[in-house]
Design an enzyme around this catalytic site. Structure first.
Site, mmCIF file in Angstrom:
data_model
loop_
_atom_site.group_PDB
_atom_site.id
_atom_site.type_symbol
_atom_site.label_atom_id
_atom_site.label_comp_id
_atom_site.label_asym_id
_atom_site.label_seq_id
_atom_site.Cartn_x
_atom_site.Cartn_y
_atom_site.Cartn_z
ATOM 1 N N ALA A 1 40.443 43.337 15.690
ATOM 2 C CA ALA A 1 39.457 43.729 14.693
ATOM 3 C C ALA A 1 40.060 44.525 13.540
ATOM 4 O O ALA A 1 39.384 44.826 12.563
ATOM 5 C CB ALA A 1 38.361 44.559 15.365
ATOM 6 N N ASN B 1 39.539 49.078 22.010
ATOM 7 C CA ASN B 1 40.533 48.083 21.601
ATOM 8 C C ASN B 1 41.302 48.460 20.331
ATOM 9 O O ASN B 1 42.516 48.315 20.270
ATOM 10 C CB ASN B 1 39.855 46.722 21.421
ATOM 11 C CG ASN B 1 39.369 46.183 22.758
ATOM 12 O OD1 ASN B 1 40.110 46.100 23.713
ATOM 13 N ND2 ASN B 1 38.086 45.848 22.826
ATOM 14 N N HIS C 1 36.521 50.346 10.453
ATOM 15 C CA HIS C 1 37.757 50.928 10.982
ATOM 16 C C HIS C 1 38.569 51.460 9.802
ATOM 17 O O HIS C 1 38.872 50.710 8.873
ATOM 18 C CB HIS C 1 38.589 49.871 11.709
ATOM 19 C CG HIS C 1 37.820 49.166 12.791
ATOM 20 N ND1 HIS C 1 37.408 49.795 13.931
ATOM 21 C CD2 HIS C 1 37.379 47.894 12.882
ATOM 22 C CE1 HIS C 1 36.748 48.939 14.694
ATOM 23 N NE2 HIS C 1 36.705 47.777 14.072
HETATM 24 N N1 LIG Z 1 41.232 43.504 20.257
HETATM 25 C C1 LIG Z 1 40.068 43.696 19.629
HETATM 26 O O1 LIG Z 1 40.029 44.166 18.490
HETATM 27 C C2 LIG Z 1 38.787 43.310 20.322
HETATM 28 C C3 LIG Z 1 37.600 43.231 19.592
HETATM 29 C C4 LIG Z 1 36.448 42.854 20.227
HETATM 30 C C5 LIG Z 1 36.434 42.590 21.600
HETATM 31 N N2 LIG Z 1 37.587 42.708 22.311
HETATM 32 C C6 LIG Z 1 37.603 42.482 23.784
HETATM 33 O O2 LIG Z 1 37.541 41.098 24.055
HETATM 34 C C7 LIG Z 1 36.970 40.902 25.345
HETATM 35 C C8 LIG Z 1 35.966 39.737 25.328
HETATM 36 O O3 LIG Z 1 34.935 40.015 24.379
HETATM 37 P P1 LIG Z 1 33.649 39.044 24.281
HETATM 38 O O4 LIG Z 1 32.862 39.495 23.100
HETATM 39 O O5 LIG Z 1 34.074 37.621 24.367
HETATM 40 O O6 LIG Z 1 32.871 39.459 25.622
HETATM 41 P P2 LIG Z 1 31.806 38.610 26.452
HETATM 42 O O7 LIG Z 1 31.155 39.569 27.383
HETATM 43 O O8 LIG Z 1 30.958 37.773 25.553
HETATM 44 O O9 LIG Z 1 32.690 37.582 27.330
HETATM 45 C C9 LIG Z 1 33.528 37.971 28.387
HETATM 46 C C10 LIG Z 1 33.563 36.805 29.377
HETATM 47 O O10 LIG Z 1 34.581 37.057 30.342
HETATM 48 C C11 LIG Z 1 34.090 36.658 31.620
HETATM 49 N N3 LIG Z 1 34.821 37.396 32.651
HETATM 50 C C12 LIG Z 1 34.685 38.684 33.016
HETATM 51 N N4 LIG Z 1 35.551 38.987 34.011
HETATM 52 C C13 LIG Z 1 36.263 37.863 34.248
HETATM 53 C C14 LIG Z 1 37.298 37.537 35.156
HETATM 54 N N5 LIG Z 1 37.789 38.445 36.014
HETATM 55 N N6 LIG Z 1 37.803 36.277 35.146
HETATM 56 C C15 LIG Z 1 37.309 35.355 34.293
HETATM 57 N N7 LIG Z 1 36.314 35.596 33.405
HETATM 58 C C16 LIG Z 1 35.793 36.843 33.388
HETATM 59 C C17 LIG Z 1 32.608 36.966 31.597
HETATM 60 O O11 LIG Z 1 31.925 36.149 32.519
HETATM 61 C C18 LIG Z 1 32.238 36.619 30.146
HETATM 62 O O12 LIG Z 1 31.854 35.265 30.047
HETATM 63 C C19 LIG Z 1 36.360 42.241 25.766
HETATM 64 O O13 LIG Z 1 37.239 42.861 26.705
HETATM 65 C C20 LIG Z 1 36.378 43.050 24.492
HETATM 66 O O14 LIG Z 1 36.570 44.446 24.738
HETATM 67 C C21 LIG Z 1 38.762 43.037 21.689
#
Ligand SMILES: NC(=O)c1ccc[n+]([C@@H]2O[C@H](COP(=O)([O-])OP(=O)(O)OC[C@H]3O[C@@H](n4cnc5c(N)ncnc54)[C@H](O)[C@@H]3O)[C@@H](O)[C@H]2O)c1
Length: 274
Positions: A131, A197, A227
């Site tokens: 992000a 994150n 941010h």
């Molecule tokens: N790096 C960044 O800047 C940034 C920004 C936004 C989100 N993120 C991270 O990205 C990740 C995903 O975000 P999202 O919006 O897609 O979330 P989301 O909740 O829409 O999707 C997460 C998916 O992962 C699945 N899941 C959970 N545990 C699992 C496992 N052990 N094995 C397989 N699948 C599993 C869930 O069923 C869900 O479908 C989150 O951890 C979030 O913190 C990072």
């Protein structure tokens, strides 16, 4: 390319939509690792919505099954628990992993395990900017040492619902911006794990978790997830301000995160990496 994906939530599905719209040719193979209760739904959605993304698909529930499909790159978009459960085995097998849930690396033991698995497997842990932006310059300046990094994350008050900000502030009644957390990136990740994150990305790129200073703000005037950070180094100084739009399927995820992962994949496929 043979691509592996961990998770099939908002980021994964938005990424597949972007791949569908931007790839010159379909992926050779796509293997998606999901929770057991998600298998049927994921298979159905891949067939109905994403058939043009890859020549072949597989839906699996553990890292060994994912590896049996010989992915060249695995993208994690599932959360801290999934990083812990699956990323070490994939790295150990010599496959590069793009980690989106970078906040998971604020857990020192997990960071150590991932680094050791990558070294043992001869693979790389790829941490996308997500992000935030300007991480290339921060990481470059970091090599020279002497960094001071200050990060401020602002969101509309109700976007902090369900976090410890609720105990510090009456989120529904704020007229002005209010800072409810000041501390290190390590402390921010511990207290606000779902918002860790960006602070973790800046910490890993630059001055580390203990030396990166974080402020979190509830701001009624914030246009989205904002941010801001400043960097002072012996070589250069800069400031960044990024106003992100939330992703359509998940207001907590900035949509630019998906594009940052898309960039990692395109840089692997295309003739130029930038
Ligand atoms: N790096 C960044 O800047 C940034 C920004 C936004 C989100 N993120 C991270 O990205 C990740 C995903 O975000 P999202 O919006 O897609 O979330 P989301 O909740 O829409 O999707 C997460 C998916 O992962 C699945 N899941 C959970 N545990 C699992 C496992 N052990 N094995 C397989 N699948 C599993 C869930 O069923 C869900 O479908 C989150 O951890 C979030 O913190 C990072």
């Amino acid at each position: 390319m043979r691509l592996g994906m961990i998770g099939f939530g908002n980021i994964a599905q938005t990424l597949l939509t972007q791949l569908k719209q931007t790839l010159d040719a379909p992926l050779e193979h796509l293997a998606v690792l999901v929770l057991p209760e998600m298998v049927d739904e994921t298979e159905a959605r891949l067939t109905s919505e994403f058939a043009s993304v890859a020549g072949e698909f597989a839906v699996v529930t553990d890292a060994q099954a994912l590896l049996s499909h010989r992915p060249e790159l695995v993208v994690e978009c599932a959360g801290h628990a999934a990083v812990l459960a699956h990323a070490p085995s994939v790295l150990h097998a010599g496959i590069d992993v793009v980690i989106v849930s970078i906040g998971a690396l604020s857990d020192e033991a997990l960071e150590k395990e991932l680094r050791a698995a990558a070294s043992a497997g001869g693979a790389r842990l790829i941490l996308p900017a997500g992000a935030v932006g300007g991480v290339d310059l921060l990481a470059a300046l970091g090599a020279a040492g002497g960094l001071e990094v200050r990060y401020r994350g602002s969101k509309p008050p109700l976007a902090w619902s369900g976090t410890p900000a609720e105990q510090a502030l009456d989120l529904g009644a704020l007229d002005d911006a209010a800072i409810f957390f000041r501390g290190t990136a390590r402390e921010a990740a511990r207290e606000f794990p779902k918002n860790a994150n960006v602070a973790a990305t800046l910490a890993l790129a630059g001055a580390g978790f203990e030396a990166t200073q974080v402020e979190l703000v509830a701001d009624p005037a914030a246009p989205g997830n904002v941010h801001e950070y400043s960097v002072v180094s012996p070589l250069a100084k800069y400031t960044m301000r990024i106003e992100n739009l939330p992703s359509a399927g998940n207001a907590k995820t900035s949509v630019s995160t998906v594009y940052s992962v898309l960039r990692e994949i395109r840089n692997r496929i295309g003739p130029v990496a930038i």
